[in-house]
Enzyme design. Structure first.
Site, PDB file in Angstrom:
ATOM      1  N   TRP A  14     -39.388  -0.140  -0.295  1.00 13.17           N
ATOM      2  CA  TRP A  14     -38.514  -0.649   0.786  1.00 13.17           C
ATOM      3  C   TRP A  14     -40.024  -1.592   1.610  1.00 13.17           C
ATOM      4  O   TRP A  14     -40.060  -2.236   1.731  1.00 13.17           O
ATOM      5  CB  TRP A  14     -37.882   0.239   1.174  1.00 13.17           C
ATOM      6  CG  TRP A  14     -36.675   0.014   3.130  1.00 13.17           C
ATOM      7  CD1 TRP A  14     -36.496   0.502   4.440  1.00 13.17           C
ATOM      8  CD2 TRP A  14     -35.946  -1.687   2.393  1.00 13.17           C
ATOM      9  NE1 TRP A  14     -35.576  -1.273   4.574  1.00 13.17           N
ATOM     10  CE2 TRP A  14     -35.743  -1.667   3.416  1.00 13.17           C
ATOM     11  CE3 TRP A  14     -36.423  -2.328   1.170  1.00 13.17           C
ATOM     12  CZ2 TRP A  14     -34.741  -2.917   3.515  1.00 13.17           C
ATOM     13  CZ3 TRP A  14     -35.280  -3.689   1.535  1.00 13.17           C
ATOM     14  CH2 TRP A  14     -34.724  -4.074   2.931  1.00 13.17           C
ATOM     15  N   GLY A 139     -29.199  -1.204   7.619  1.00 12.11           N
ATOM     16  CA  GLY A 139     -28.149  -1.480   6.854  1.00 12.11           C
ATOM     17  C   GLY A 139     -28.208  -1.350   5.616  1.00 12.11           C
ATOM     18  O   GLY A 139     -29.846  -0.704   5.103  1.00 12.11           O
ATOM     19  N   SER A 141     -28.844  -1.821   1.854  1.00 11.67           N
ATOM     20  CA  SER A 141     -29.976  -3.038   1.252  1.00 11.67           C
ATOM     21  C   SER A 141     -30.834  -1.917   0.449  1.00 11.67           C
ATOM     22  O   SER A 141     -31.353  -0.969   0.853  1.00 11.67           O
ATOM     23  CB  SER A 141     -31.171  -3.237   2.578  1.00 11.67           C
ATOM     24  OG  SER A 141     -31.770  -1.782   3.170  1.00 11.67           O
ATOM     25  N   LYS A 194     -25.452   8.357   5.841  1.00 12.39           N
ATOM     26  CA  LYS A 194     -24.863   8.144   4.716  1.00 12.39           C
ATOM     27  C   LYS A 194     -25.089   8.658   3.484  1.00 12.39           C
ATOM     28  O   LYS A 194     -24.907   8.706   2.133  1.00 12.39           O
ATOM     29  CB  LYS A 194     -24.530   7.093   5.138  1.00 12.39           C
ATOM     30  CG  LYS A 194     -26.196   6.133   5.275  1.00 12.39           C
ATOM     31  CD  LYS A 194     -26.956   5.851   4.206  1.00 12.39           C
ATOM     32  CE  LYS A 194     -28.471   5.229   4.027  1.00 12.39           C
ATOM     33  NZ  LYS A 194     -29.177   5.369   2.722  1.00 12.39           N
ATOM     34  N   SER A 257     -29.194   3.765  -5.663  1.00 11.97           N
ATOM     35  CA  SER A 257     -29.259   4.690  -5.141  1.00 11.97           C
ATOM     36  C   SER A 257     -30.177   5.925  -5.190  1.00 11.97           C
ATOM     37  O   SER A 257     -29.088   6.476  -5.919  1.00 11.97           O
ATOM     38  CB  SER A 257     -28.133   4.684  -3.984  1.00 11.97           C
ATOM     39  OG  SER A 257     -28.241   6.180  -3.138  1.00 11.97           O
ATOM     40  N   VAL A 282     -39.216  10.499  -2.637  1.00 11.16           N
ATOM     41  CA  VAL A 282     -38.253  11.119  -1.759  1.00 11.16           C
ATOM     42  C   VAL A 282     -37.221  11.179  -2.168  1.00 11.16           C
ATOM     43  O   VAL A 282     -36.216   9.934  -1.692  1.00 11.16           O
ATOM     44  CB  VAL A 282     -39.217  10.685  -0.469  1.00 11.16           C
ATOM     45  CG1 VAL A 282     -38.250  11.571   0.638  1.00 11.16           C
ATOM     46  CG2 VAL A 282     -40.570  10.850  -0.149  1.00 11.16           C
TER      47      VAL A 282
END
Length: 338
Positions: A14, A139, A141, A194, A257, A282
């Site tokens: 990210w 958000g 992503s 989430k 994910s 992680v």
């Protein structure tokens, strides 16, 4: 917006993707990390193949092992490090900063030892005269999509709306768009919690259940996330937005994910230590499950999905039996979020 100098702390998937967004917007981007081979690769080969095998980064994106060099004369600092080291890195930053900067973070988790949100940690560790109000960037992503400039919409949340607007302008372009929010508690808890529900959705897939079951765990997961968030002071409407239901959809339905993939592996009967080793990244949802369970127990918040996953991961309960056990829970109204 004029050209800004931004330090990104954490050259993971990210952090790397966000560095490209900022570079595309004409800003001076400096990545900081602590793995020499990775830093050398970014600077010499302009790749970060551990995360993106086929992506070549712009030569203007540079990386360093020297935190002081990364922070020198910057306008903004973005934390994208794992939750468990956020406090440590914040202390290191505080010891070096000699001017005021906009402080942002784009990580999703809760500190295991204190149960604190990451913005709270940054506020505690970085003196107020050296920082803005913290801005949370969160958000729906996937880094794998942002890095190829796929359309992405997320949230910039801060108690100071002007700081949030600054970050909105800093990042937004033709493929990456930010909306502002002042509900920091809601945005952060949505982003952290989430991941637990994504583990549950993945577990259902690994166990062989269909779309009906996955839709159920995602929507009922949203209900229990909202219950806990409201108890902590969040606005329930936040959970209907990008950082809530948006992030839950993208994390709870996609093979991109890591939390979903971890859940799927658990559902197939794989051991957690093997999953973490094979993934090489992680899995925030694992640690967050324990934190959320403890908070829910302390506050008396009903979180059956979180409890089922907690018992499977930390108490050795059979994950299928834990999930099926929820089917015999006490009947409730669908719209109970308080």
């Amino acid at each position: 917006m004029t050209k800004q100098k931004v330090a990104i702390l954490g050259p993971g998937s990210w952090g790397t993707a966000l560095s490209q967004v900022l570079n595309d917007n004409g800003h001076d981007v400096r990545l900081w990390g602590n793995i020499p081979d990775q830093i050398e690769e970014i600077n010499t080969k302009h790749t970060n193949r551990h995360y993106f095998k086929d992506i070549v980064l712009d030569k203007n994106i540079t990386a360093t092992l020297d935190l002081g060099q990364a922070l020198s004369d910057v306008d903004a600092v973005l934390f994208v490090v794992p939750t468990k080291v956020t406090r440590l890195v914040a202390r290191q930053v505080a010891a070096i900063l000699d001017h005021k900067v906009v402080v942002m973070h784009a990580s999703k988790g809760l500190e295991p030892e204190t149960h604190e949100r990451l913005s709270t940690i940054l506020e505690e560790e970085i003196p107020a005269h050296f920082r803005s109000e913290v801005v949370v960037v969160s958000g729906p992503s996937h880094a794998e999509e942002t890095i190829v400039r796929d359309i992405t919409l997320i949230t910039a949340a801060s108690k100071d709306i002007e700081a949030a607007k600054y970050v909105q302008s800093l990042f937004s372009n033709h493929y990456f768009r930010l909306y502002t929010n002042t509900d920091v508690i809601g945005v952060e808890t949505a982003g952290a919690l989430k991941n637990i529900i994504a583990v549950g959705a993945g577990a259902l897939h690994g166990l062989g259940y269909g779309d009906n079951a996955k839709a159920a765990v995602i929507t009922r997961g949203l209900a229990e996330i909202t219950r806990l968030g409201v108890k902590l002071g969040a606005d329930p409407l936040t959970y209907s937005g990008l950082s809530g239901v948006g992030d839950l959809i993208v994390t709870g339905t996609s093979v991109h994910s890591r939390n979903w993939r971890a859940g799927a592996a658990l559902g197939r009967g794989e051991k957690l230590e093997d999953i973490e080793h094979n993934m090489g990244m992680v899995i925030e949802g694992i640690a967050t499950t324990k934190v959320a369970y403890e908070i829910a127990q302390d506050l008396g918040v009903y979180m059956p999905i979180t409890t089922a996953i907690y018992k499977s991961i930390y108490e050795g309960a059979d994950i299928k039996e834990s999930i099926l056990g929820m089917m015999s829970n006490e009947f409730r109204s669908e719209n109970e979020w308080h």
